[in-house]
Design an enzyme around this catalytic site. Sequence first.
Site, PDB file in Angstrom:
ATOM      1  N   ASN A  65       0.923  -1.070   0.037  1.00 50.05           N
ATOM      2  CA  ASN A  65      -0.170   0.209  -0.017  1.00 50.05           C
ATOM      3  C   ASN A  65       0.906   1.342   0.239  1.00 50.05           C
ATOM      4  OD1 ASN A  65      -2.025  -1.772   0.262  1.00 50.05           O
ATOM      5  ND2 ASN A  65      -2.384  -1.539   2.275  1.00 50.05           N
ATOM      6  N   VAL A  66       0.571   2.303  -0.638  1.00 48.32           N
ATOM      7  CA  VAL A  66       0.757   3.488  -0.978  1.00 48.32           C
ATOM      8  C   VAL A  66       0.381   4.484   0.196  1.00 48.32           C
ATOM      9  CG1 VAL A  66       1.805   3.308  -3.068  1.00 48.32           C
ATOM     10  CG2 VAL A  66      -0.470   4.494  -2.686  1.00 48.32           C
ATOM     11  N   HIS A  71       5.699  -0.420  -2.965  1.00 48.13           N
ATOM     12  CA  HIS A  71       5.011   0.074  -4.011  1.00 48.13           C
ATOM     13  C   HIS A  71       5.234   1.502  -3.934  1.00 48.13           C
ATOM     14  CE1 HIS A  71       3.082  -3.650  -5.505  1.00 48.13           C
ATOM     15  NE2 HIS A  71       4.339  -3.813  -5.480  1.00 48.13           N
ATOM     16  N   GLY A  90      -5.263  -8.991   3.062  1.00 46.68           N
ATOM     17  CA  GLY A  90      -5.947  -8.162   1.986  1.00 46.68           C
ATOM     18  C   GLY A  90      -5.330  -7.925   0.837  1.00 46.68           C
ATOM     19  N   SER A 104      -4.936  -9.604  -3.543  1.00 49.41           N
ATOM     20  CA  SER A 104      -5.133 -10.539  -4.306  1.00 49.41           C
ATOM     21  C   SER A 104      -4.143 -11.315  -4.710  1.00 49.41           C
ATOM     22  CB  SER A 104      -5.922  -9.751  -5.486  1.00 49.41           C
ATOM     23  OG  SER A 104      -4.918  -9.055  -6.219  1.00 49.41           O
TER      24      SER A 104
HETATM   25  N1  APR Z   1     -10.372  -6.704   4.475  1.00 51.22           N
HETATM   26  C1  APR Z   1      -9.449  -7.650   4.071  1.00 51.22           C
HETATM   27  N2  APR Z   1      -9.401  -7.979   2.685  1.00 51.22           N
HETATM   28  C2  APR Z   1     -10.222  -7.219   1.773  1.00 51.22           C
HETATM   29  C3  APR Z   1     -11.244  -6.275   2.014  1.00 51.22           C
HETATM   30  C4  APR Z   1     -11.496  -6.102   3.513  1.00 51.22           C
HETATM   31  N3  APR Z   1     -12.379  -5.181   4.306  1.00 51.22           N
HETATM   32  N4  APR Z   1     -11.966  -6.043   0.943  1.00 51.22           N
HETATM   33  C5  APR Z   1     -11.388  -6.389   0.129  1.00 51.22           C
HETATM   34  N5  APR Z   1     -10.244  -7.241   0.495  1.00 51.22           N
HETATM   35  C6  APR Z   1      -9.435  -8.002  -0.260  1.00 51.22           C
HETATM   36  C7  APR Z   1      -9.828  -8.569  -1.980  1.00 51.22           C
HETATM   37  O1  APR Z   1     -10.645  -9.814  -1.583  1.00 51.22           O
HETATM   38  C8  APR Z   1      -8.773  -8.927  -2.512  1.00 51.22           C
HETATM   39  O2  APR Z   1      -8.123 -10.030  -2.353  1.00 51.22           O
HETATM   40  O3  APR Z   1      -8.309  -7.254  -0.685  1.00 51.22           O
HETATM   41  C9  APR Z   1      -7.654  -7.626  -2.044  1.00 51.22           C
HETATM   42  C10 APR Z   1      -7.578  -6.482  -2.910  1.00 51.22           C
HETATM   43  O4  APR Z   1      -6.776  -6.938  -4.067  1.00 51.22           O
HETATM   44  P1  APR Z   1      -6.292  -6.029  -4.916  1.00 51.22           P
HETATM   45  O5  APR Z   1      -7.186  -4.976  -5.411  1.00 51.22           O
HETATM   46  O6  APR Z   1      -5.837  -6.607  -5.956  1.00 51.22           O
HETATM   47  O7  APR Z   1      -5.091  -5.029  -4.300  1.00 51.22           O
HETATM   48  P2  APR Z   1      -3.619  -5.511  -3.976  1.00 51.22           P
HETATM   49  O8  APR Z   1      -3.274  -6.973  -3.983  1.00 51.22           O
HETATM   50  O9  APR Z   1      -2.991  -4.864  -2.777  1.00 51.22           O
HETATM   51  O10 APR Z   1      -2.820  -4.970  -5.231  1.00 51.22           O
HETATM   52  C11 APR Z   1      -1.530  -5.271  -5.346  1.00 51.22           C
HETATM   53  O11 APR Z   1      -1.584  -3.912  -7.491  1.00 51.22           O
HETATM   54  O12 APR Z   1      -2.347  -2.150  -8.611  1.00 51.22           O
HETATM   55  C12 APR Z   1      -1.078  -2.680  -7.855  1.00 51.22           C
HETATM   56  O13 APR Z   1       0.613  -1.567  -6.973  1.00 51.22           O
HETATM   57  C13 APR Z   1      -0.931  -1.857  -6.754  1.00 51.22           C
HETATM   58  O14 APR Z   1      -0.038  -2.504  -4.668  1.00 51.22           O
HETATM   59  C14 APR Z   1      -0.944  -2.734  -5.685  1.00 51.22           C
HETATM   60  C15 APR Z   1      -0.806  -4.047  -6.151  1.00 51.22           C
END
Ligand code: APR
Length: 244
Positions: free
Chosen positions: A98-99, A115, A182, A184
């Site tokens: 996270n940023v 990131h 949290g 993906s």
């Molecule tokens: N609590 C926990 N997890 C949650 C919640 C919540 N309330 N709401 C959603 N999620 C989960 C979703 O199920 C999903 O698995 O958070 C995850 C978010 O996934 P992404 O949006 O893909 O985010 P992330 O994995 O952090 O992305 C990675 O991608 O765009 C780039 O650089 C950016 O750091 C980012 C990277």
Amino acid sequence: MYIFTTTSISIMKKIVVLTGAGISAESGIKTFRDADGLWEGHDVMEVASPQGFTNNPELVLDFYNQRRKQLLQVLPNKAHLALAKLDTYFDTTIITQNVDDLHERANSKNIMHLHGELLKAKSTKGDIDKSITDCENDIFMGDLCPNGHQLRPHIVWFGEEVPMLEKAIEITEKADILIIIGTSMQVYPAASLVNFVKPNTPIYFIDPKPSVSKNSFNNLTIISKTAVNGVPGIIDDLIKTYKN
Ligand code: APR
């Protein structure tokens, strides 16, 4: 890290926590991959790639200006706050994708931003790493670093090098416990960190829609809950189990 008392020396267990956008969702910051596949209405590549910046720098700067304003209006949630308790009992490192600065504001001590950071700016040219400065205000075209080059947000965009990766791998290799919250697990190299833990290291995966299944890793516990609902309980359990 060692704790010295008059009668004993005990070695703190090392906990590594990998966080993604989901931990900040309940603070009011949207995740990247929402159901519509857009990030706050934009294709991720449009606002988070060098090509996107070249194509439309005003749009990209404005996008992050809005994210920065939004960040200054939200607060760490119970999951960020629970993680900060770990520092008292464990040698803890938070490796976040996270940023935002919500782990900092929750008072976690060792935080590595894989990131980048929304509240920092850097130059687009020259010795970019040395140009990183704090930035709570908007960045516009024409805002220059001291060497006369355009400023941009200190964000690692798609296709750019992840400067903290080697350090993150080193720390993950030494983990006694890994907690993933949290994310993906779609974005590499961050998602590959899990492969660097020692065999049989306990892994806790907290996400309402977990992208892993029970057999994905040895010794994996999946907690299919939101961060606010799932993280405080697991932190209290770990503290109770290991504090002595
Ligand atoms: N609590 C926990 N997890 C949650 C919640 C919540 N309330 N709401 C959603 N999620 C989960 C979703 O199920 C999903 O698995 O958070 C995850 C978010 O996934 P992404 O949006 O893909 O985010 P992330 O994995 O952090 O992305 C990675 O991608 O765009 C780039 O650089 C950016 O750091 C980012 C990277």
